[in-house]
Design a protein around this motif. Structure first.
Motif, mmCIF file in Angstrom:
data_model
loop_
_atom_site.group_PDB
_atom_site.id
_atom_site.type_symbol
_atom_site.label_atom_id
_atom_site.label_comp_id
_atom_site.label_asym_id
_atom_site.label_seq_id
_atom_site.Cartn_x
_atom_site.Cartn_y
_atom_site.Cartn_z
ATOM 1 N N ALA A 242 44.608 29.745 51.744
ATOM 2 C CA ALA A 242 45.874 30.469 51.731
ATOM 3 C C ALA A 242 46.186 31.006 50.338
ATOM 4 N N LEU A 243 45.946 30.199 49.304
ATOM 5 C CA LEU A 243 46.178 30.668 47.940
ATOM 6 C C LEU A 243 45.311 31.872 47.607
ATOM 7 N N VAL A 244 44.043 31.796 47.958
ATOM 8 C CA VAL A 244 43.136 32.911 47.673
ATOM 9 C C VAL A 244 43.595 34.158 48.430
ATOM 10 N N LYS A 245 43.880 34.013 49.722
ATOM 11 C CA LYS A 245 44.216 35.166 50.560
ATOM 12 C C LYS A 245 45.564 35.791 50.212
ATOM 13 N N PHE A 246 46.581 34.951 49.949
ATOM 14 C CA PHE A 246 47.931 35.478 49.809
ATOM 15 C C PHE A 246 48.450 35.542 48.377
ATOM 16 N N VAL A 247 47.783 34.889 47.436
ATOM 17 C CA VAL A 247 48.260 34.899 46.049
ATOM 18 C C VAL A 247 47.245 35.562 45.122
ATOM 19 N N PHE A 248 46.043 35.001 45.058
ATOM 20 C CA PHE A 248 45.080 35.478 44.069
ATOM 21 C C PHE A 248 44.488 36.846 44.411
ATOM 22 N N GLU A 249 44.020 37.028 45.631
ATOM 23 C CA GLU A 249 43.395 38.305 45.993
ATOM 24 C C GLU A 249 44.377 39.476 45.899
ATOM 25 N N PRO A 250 45.605 39.378 46.439
ATOM 26 C CA PRO A 250 46.529 40.517 46.322
ATOM 27 C C PRO A 250 46.927 40.828 44.884
ATOM 28 N N ASN A 251 46.859 39.841 44.007
ATOM 29 C CA ASN A 251 47.280 40.047 42.625
ATOM 30 C C ASN A 251 46.106 40.212 41.668
ATOM 31 N N LYS A 252 44.923 40.396 42.217
ATOM 32 C CA LYS A 252 43.732 40.531 41.380
ATOM 33 C C LYS A 252 43.850 41.786 40.513
ATOM 34 N N LYS A 253 43.592 41.595 39.237
ATOM 35 C CA LYS A 253 43.642 42.747 38.322
ATOM 36 C C LYS A 253 42.420 43.624 38.560
ATOM 37 N N THR A 254 42.643 44.902 38.550
ATOM 38 C CA THR A 254 41.517 45.834 38.717
ATOM 39 C C THR A 254 40.936 46.149 37.348
ATOM 40 N N GLU A 255 39.634 46.253 37.306
ATOM 41 C CA GLU A 255 38.965 46.565 36.052
ATOM 42 C C GLU A 255 39.175 48.030 35.715
ATOM 43 N N ILE A 256 39.426 48.305 34.456
ATOM 44 C CA ILE A 256 39.570 49.677 33.968
ATOM 45 C C ILE A 256 38.236 50.102 33.385
#
Length: 67
Positions: A51-65
């Protein structure tokens, strides 16, 4: 998970129960929730890690520039 999703250089140091008792006001207990009845009622329920990975970490993952 903190190192994997937030800061790869994060480090922690465990401490003894005696050390913990010196810095907290009230004694603590280590309890574990038995989710067997919940799992029976809601078989699609994710584990806390999933649940943490799916709903917290993955949606807030920083995109690489890319430069």
């Amino acid at each position: 998970m903190c190192r994997e999703f937030i800061d790869p250089s994060f480090a922690w140091k465990n401490f003894t129960l005696e050390e913990q008792a010196k810095v907290i006001v009230a004694p603590r207990s280590n309890n574990e929730l038995d989710a067997t009845k919940l799992k029976t009622e809601f078989p699609e329920m994710l584990s806390i890690k999933e649940a943490l990975v799916k709903f917290v970490f993955e949606p807030n993952k920083k995109t690489e520039i890319k430069g």
